[in-house]
Design a protein around this motif. Structure first.
Motif, short mmCIF file in Angstrom:
data_model
loop_
_atom_site.label_atom_id
_atom_site.label_comp_id
_atom_site.label_asym_id
_atom_site.label_seq_id
_atom_site.Cartn_x
_atom_site.Cartn_y
_atom_site.Cartn_z
N GLN A 108 0.86 -1.20 0.00
CA GLN A 108 0.00 0.00 0.00
C GLN A 108 0.89 1.24 0.00
O GLN A 108 1.28 1.73 1.05
CB GLN A 108 -0.92 -0.01 1.23
N ALA A 113 -5.15 3.24 -0.55
CA ALA A 113 -5.17 1.94 -1.23
C ALA A 113 -6.45 1.82 -2.06
O ALA A 113 -7.22 0.88 -1.92
CB ALA A 113 -5.06 0.81 -0.20
N TYR A 114 -6.64 2.82 -2.91
CA TYR A 114 -7.87 2.93 -3.71
C TYR A 114 -7.82 1.93 -4.86
O TYR A 114 -6.89 1.94 -5.67
CB TYR A 114 -7.96 4.36 -4.24
N SER A 115 -8.82 1.06 -4.90
CA SER A 115 -8.81 0.01 -5.92
C SER A 115 -10.25 -0.33 -6.30
O SER A 115 -11.10 -0.49 -5.42
CB SER A 115 -8.11 -1.22 -5.33
N ASP A 116 -10.51 -0.41 -7.59
CA ASP A 116 -11.87 -0.71 -8.09
C ASP A 116 -12.93 0.20 -7.46
O ASP A 116 -14.00 -0.25 -7.07
CB ASP A 116 -12.24 -2.17 -7.82
N GLU A 118 -12.93 1.65 -4.62
CA GLU A 118 -13.08 1.50 -3.16
C GLU A 118 -11.82 1.95 -2.44
O GLU A 118 -10.71 1.65 -2.90
CB GLU A 118 -13.27 0.02 -2.80
N THR A 120 -9.62 0.93 0.26
CA THR A 120 -9.53 -0.37 0.93
C THR A 120 -8.81 -0.32 2.27
O THR A 120 -8.79 -1.29 3.00
CB THR A 120 -8.86 -1.43 0.03
N ASN A 152 1.62 8.31 -5.17
CA ASN A 152 0.50 7.36 -5.14
C ASN A 152 -0.65 7.87 -4.28
O ASN A 152 -1.82 7.68 -4.60
CB ASN A 152 0.97 5.99 -4.64
N ASP A 156 -4.47 8.77 -5.78
CA ASP A 156 -5.73 8.28 -5.20
C ASP A 156 -6.61 9.44 -4.76
O ASP A 156 -7.82 9.44 -4.99
CB ASP A 156 -5.44 7.38 -3.99
#
Ligand code: ZN
Length: 197
Positions: A108, A113-116, A118, A120, A152, A156
């Motif tokens: 991370q 930890a932005y993914s799809d 969401e 996370t 990163n 996000d």
């Protein structure tokens, strides 16, 4: 009236010169940041401090097949916040510490930890919910390393908030592995303000 927030990304001993994954210029950037926070902390509603918080068997370590040396192992001295900055932060009541990279199998770089679509990481969710309560937030981001975790985090943040209008980077409180080129290009491309505070 603007409400200001500061996000300090991974100001941890292992990323400072002398640590296990040192970034050139990190010590000076964190010393300047400590002085700034000492004099200007009251300007910010909340100062968020993110910390890489790895278990010993983390997947990002080269010993476990990753690309980085062992760093920021939870509760080791390398995990701790740079002492000069920690001393200033310890005297404040508007600081929130946020942890990432806590699971062995998950990298991370960003606290969100932005993914799809969401967020996370639970601590990243907390930051976003605080920001969402503000009608006109101004978010200043800085820290280490500019071209990895800071970039990163910004990537996000722009996606989650769907705008970069209220996001800025404090360049003088940021140290990059590449000297700053990648972060500067990223900010220009995404209309993120570059500041020297
Ligand atoms: Zn890490």
């Amino acid at each position: 009236m603007y409400e200001k927030f500061l996000i300090i990304v991974d100001p941890q001993n292992d990323f400072i010169e002398g640590g296990s994954l040192p970034v050139s210029g990190a010590r000076s950037a964190m010393q300047q940041l400590a002085e700034f926070v000492k004099s200007n902390s009251a300007e910010f509603s909340t100062i968020f401090v993110t910390q890489d918080s790895h278990p010993e068997n983390h997947c990002s370590f080269s010993s476990n097949g990753g690309i980085w040396p062992v760093h920021c192992v939870r509760d080791s001295s390398g995990f701790e916040v740079f002492p000069q900055l920690q001393e200033v932060l310890s005297g404040l009541n508007n600081v929130e510490y946020c942890r990432k990279g806590t699971y062995s199998g998950v990298e991370q770089y960003s606290i969100f930890a932005y993914s799809d679509g969401e967020i996370t990481n639970p601590d990243g969710k907390k930051i976003i919910s605080v920001l969402a309560k503000s009608s006109s937030p101004q978010i200043v981001v800085c820290g280490i390393a500019g071209d990895v975790c800071v970039m990163n985090t910004l990537n996000d943040l722009v996606k989650i908030r769907k705008s970069a209008d209220d996001i800025a980077v404090a360049q003088n409180f940021t140290a990059s592995i590449d000297g700053g080129e990648k972060l500067e290009a990223f900010c220009k491309e995404n209309n993120i303000n570059l500041l020297n505070l």
